[in-house]
Design a protein around this motif. Structure first.
Motif, short mmCIF file in Angstrom:
data_model
loop_
_atom_site.label_atom_id
_atom_site.label_comp_id
_atom_site.label_asym_id
_atom_site.label_seq_id
_atom_site.Cartn_x
_atom_site.Cartn_y
_atom_site.Cartn_z
N VAL A 112 7.75 -1.45 -11.07
CA VAL A 112 6.68 -2.13 -10.34
C VAL A 112 5.37 -1.89 -11.08
O VAL A 112 5.19 -0.87 -11.76
CB VAL A 112 6.54 -1.63 -8.88
N ALA A 113 4.44 -2.83 -10.93
CA ALA A 113 3.09 -2.61 -11.41
C ALA A 113 2.35 -1.74 -10.41
O ALA A 113 2.54 -1.87 -9.20
CB ALA A 113 2.37 -3.94 -11.59
N LEU A 114 1.54 -0.85 -10.92
CA LEU A 114 0.85 0.13 -10.07
C LEU A 114 -0.65 0.08 -10.34
O LEU A 114 -1.09 0.01 -11.49
CB LEU A 114 1.42 1.52 -10.38
N GLU A 115 -1.42 0.10 -9.26
CA GLU A 115 -2.89 0.12 -9.35
C GLU A 115 -3.42 1.33 -8.61
O GLU A 115 -3.03 1.60 -7.46
CB GLU A 115 -3.48 -1.16 -8.74
N VAL A 116 -4.31 2.08 -9.25
CA VAL A 116 -4.94 3.24 -8.63
C VAL A 116 -6.36 2.87 -8.24
O VAL A 116 -7.01 2.05 -8.89
CB VAL A 116 -4.90 4.45 -9.60
N ALA A 117 -6.86 3.48 -7.16
CA ALA A 117 -8.14 3.06 -6.59
C ALA A 117 -9.30 3.15 -7.59
O ALA A 117 -10.21 2.31 -7.58
CB ALA A 117 -8.45 3.90 -5.35
N LEU A 169 2.19 14.97 -18.72
CA LEU A 169 3.26 14.30 -17.97
C LEU A 169 3.29 14.81 -16.53
O LEU A 169 3.18 16.01 -16.28
CB LEU A 169 4.60 14.55 -18.66
N ALA A 170 3.45 13.89 -15.61
CA ALA A 170 3.51 14.23 -14.20
C ALA A 170 4.63 13.46 -13.52
O ALA A 170 4.97 12.34 -13.93
CB ALA A 170 2.18 13.94 -13.50
N VAL A 171 5.19 14.08 -12.50
CA VAL A 171 6.16 13.43 -11.63
C VAL A 171 5.54 13.36 -10.24
O VAL A 171 5.06 14.37 -9.72
CB VAL A 171 7.49 14.20 -11.58
N MET A 172 5.49 12.18 -9.66
CA MET A 172 4.86 12.05 -8.35
C MET A 172 5.75 11.25 -7.41
O MET A 172 6.54 10.42 -7.84
CB MET A 172 3.47 11.41 -8.47
N ARG A 173 5.59 11.54 -6.14
CA ARG A 173 6.31 10.83 -5.09
C ARG A 173 5.30 10.12 -4.21
O ARG A 173 4.28 10.71 -3.81
CB ARG A 173 7.17 11.79 -4.27
N VAL A 174 5.57 8.85 -3.90
CA VAL A 174 4.70 8.09 -3.03
C VAL A 174 5.52 7.56 -1.86
O VAL A 174 6.75 7.48 -1.93
CB VAL A 174 4.02 6.92 -3.78
N VAL A 175 4.84 7.19 -0.80
CA VAL A 175 5.50 6.54 0.33
C VAL A 175 4.77 5.24 0.61
O VAL A 175 3.53 5.20 0.66
CB VAL A 175 5.51 7.46 1.58
N ASN A 183 0.85 -1.19 0.00
CA ASN A 183 0.00 0.00 0.00
C ASN A 183 0.88 1.24 0.00
O ASN A 183 1.94 1.27 0.63
CB ASN A 183 -0.91 0.01 1.23
N ALA A 184 0.44 2.26 -0.72
CA ALA A 184 1.24 3.49 -0.82
C ALA A 184 0.31 4.69 -0.86
O ALA A 184 -0.87 4.59 -1.23
CB ALA A 184 2.11 3.46 -2.07
N GLN A 185 0.86 5.83 -0.48
CA GLN A 185 0.11 7.09 -0.51
C GLN A 185 0.92 8.12 -1.29
O GLN A 185 2.14 8.22 -1.13
CB GLN A 185 -0.15 7.60 0.90
N ILE A 186 0.24 8.87 -2.14
CA ILE A 186 0.91 9.95 -2.87
C ILE A 186 1.19 11.09 -1.90
O ILE A 186 0.30 11.55 -1.19
CB ILE A 186 0.03 10.44 -4.04
N VAL A 187 2.43 11.55 -1.86
CA VAL A 187 2.80 12.66 -0.98
C VAL A 187 3.14 13.92 -1.76
O VAL A 187 3.19 15.01 -1.19
CB VAL A 187 3.99 12.28 -0.05
N VAL A 196 -5.18 12.31 -9.86
CA VAL A 196 -4.76 12.03 -8.49
C VAL A 196 -4.09 13.25 -7.87
O VAL A 196 -3.68 14.18 -8.56
CB VAL A 196 -3.80 10.81 -8.43
N ALA A 197 -3.99 13.20 -6.55
CA ALA A 197 -3.37 14.31 -5.81
C ALA A 197 -2.76 13.75 -4.53
O ALA A 197 -2.96 12.58 -4.18
CB ALA A 197 -4.41 15.37 -5.48
N ALA A 198 -2.00 14.59 -3.85
CA ALA A 198 -1.40 14.19 -2.58
C ALA A 198 -2.49 13.68 -1.63
O ALA A 198 -3.55 14.31 -1.49
CB ALA A 198 -0.65 15.36 -1.96
N GLY A 199 -2.22 12.56 -1.00
CA GLY A 199 -3.18 11.93 -0.09
C GLY A 199 -3.90 10.75 -0.69
O GLY A 199 -4.45 9.92 0.06
N ASP A 200 -3.90 10.62 -2.02
CA ASP A 200 -4.57 9.49 -2.66
C ASP A 200 -3.78 8.21 -2.45
O ASP A 200 -2.56 8.22 -2.30
CB ASP A 200 -4.75 9.76 -4.16
N GLN A 201 -4.51 7.09 -2.49
CA GLN A 201 -3.91 5.79 -2.22
C GLN A 201 -3.61 5.02 -3.51
O GLN A 201 -4.36 5.12 -4.49
CB GLN A 201 -4.84 4.95 -1.34
#
Length: 333
Positions: free
Chosen positions: A137-142, A118-124, A105-109, A183-188
């Motif tokens: 990695v494979a990525l799935e958005v809610a 084009l976007a650059v995003m950081r997740v934790v 599980n990860a959250q966009i920060v 998506v935005a910061a806080g999304d899973q």
């Protein structure tokens, strides 16, 4: 699948495929791929009990579309091959389950639009995700459940479990438009296990050539961070290419790293419009050919299939051994 009514060429091809797949257990080079496939399927909820049904469906489909070309010998070849593949995947999934989760599980920060597409995003992540620089990695958005797409990490592993991704919007894509626009910061998010072999060889001792087209620069940045952690970094040339000037979306950050790292040289290039401000004109294959002799380097190449193929061929013609070129292709789908 083979449509009904195909000619003798269909029959020969089907027979050849049957003979090939019947030997899958004698092809050691396929085993790592099949094992990785089995481990990776865990994120879809695939269990051992699903494999017999899938196998039966496969055989039934092949029999239907093969028509008169189908034989009992061919049926046995396909069944035996599928059993080998299924067992390898099941065993790998069970071993993988004992070592790590099916997903993280990860959250966009942080989320930054660099261009309209084009976007650059950081997740934790909720726990450490062990990976090697250059992997994906494979990525799935809610909002797109059970739809996974692969993206390369743009950094080496960090103690704070943050990971950077570079995402380019693909028209008609089910995931990239959401990641770029919605998506935005806080999304899973959910991340699958790391995959890929374009990883840094820190034992070679050779200088390094990094060649990235568009968002193909992302895994090269991860390799660059890994090199920066070395006590004695090798000389590194990083070529960053795009079709247009605004496609060099990450050039400012790369330029800052070139100032910070005396062993790093960054060469930007554009192919489809006039270059300016120290940017080279031409395809990456042409630009690297103008800039040096690379036969004593290790090369890492990432971008579109066309760009990777052209660059690989040019490097080989310039004298670089094929075994020293690692590459990764991304498709526009």
């Amino acid at each position: 699948m083979f449509p009904i009514g195909m000619n003798h060429q269909r029959d020969r091809l089907l027979g050849a495929l049957g003979r090939i797949v019947s030997q899958v257990d004698n092809l050691p080079e396929l085993v790592p791929f099949v094992r990785q496939l089995g481990a990776d399927h865990r994120k879809f909820g695939v269990e051992a009990l699903h494999y017999p049904e899938v196998g039966q469906s496969l055989i039934t489909t092949l029999r239907y579309f093969s028509g008169a070309a189908w034989t009992e010998t061919l049926a046995k070849d396909w069944a035996d091959a599928y059993d080998v593949v299924a067992k390898t995947m099941i065993d790998a999934a069970e071993e993988d389950a004992a070592q790590r989760p099916a997903w993280w599980n990860a959250q966009i920060v942080a989320h930054e639009r660099r261009r309209f597409d084009l976007a650059v995003m950081r997740v934790v992540t909720d726990r450490p995700l062990p990976f090697l620089p250059g992997q994906a990695v494979a990525l799935e958005v809610a909002s797109r459940p059970r739809v996974w797409r692969f993206y390369s990490m743009a950094n080496a592993p960090r103690p704070d479990n943050t990971i950077d991704f570079h995402v380019r919007l693909v028209d008609g894509g089910p995931v990239s438009p959401v990641l770029v626009r919605s998506v935005a910061a806080g999304d899973q998010l959910r991340l699958g296990p790391p995959v890929g072999t374009m990883t840094f060889d820190d034992r070679s001792g050779r200088d390094v050539l990094l060649i990235g087209g568009s968002t193909g620069v992302a895994p090269l940045k991860a390799i660059l961070e890994r090199i920066a952690q070395s006590p004695a970094p090798p000389r590194v040339h990083l070529f960053f290419g795009a079709r247009t000037m605004d496609g060099l979306y990450d050039l400012d950050d790369l330029a800052k790293r070139a100032v910070e790292y005396p062993w790093l040289t960054v060469v930007p290039a554009v192919s489809d419009e006039s270059a300016e401000g120290g940017v080279e004109q031409g395809t990456l294959a042409d630009v690297i050919a103008r800039h040096g002799i690379w036969r004593d380097h290790d090369a890492y190449v990432c971008g579109s299939p066309t760009m990777v193929d052209a660059t690989f061929d040019r490097l080989v013609r310039l004298g670089l051994g094929r075994d020293r070129i690692r590459f990764d292709k991304y498709a526009d789908a």
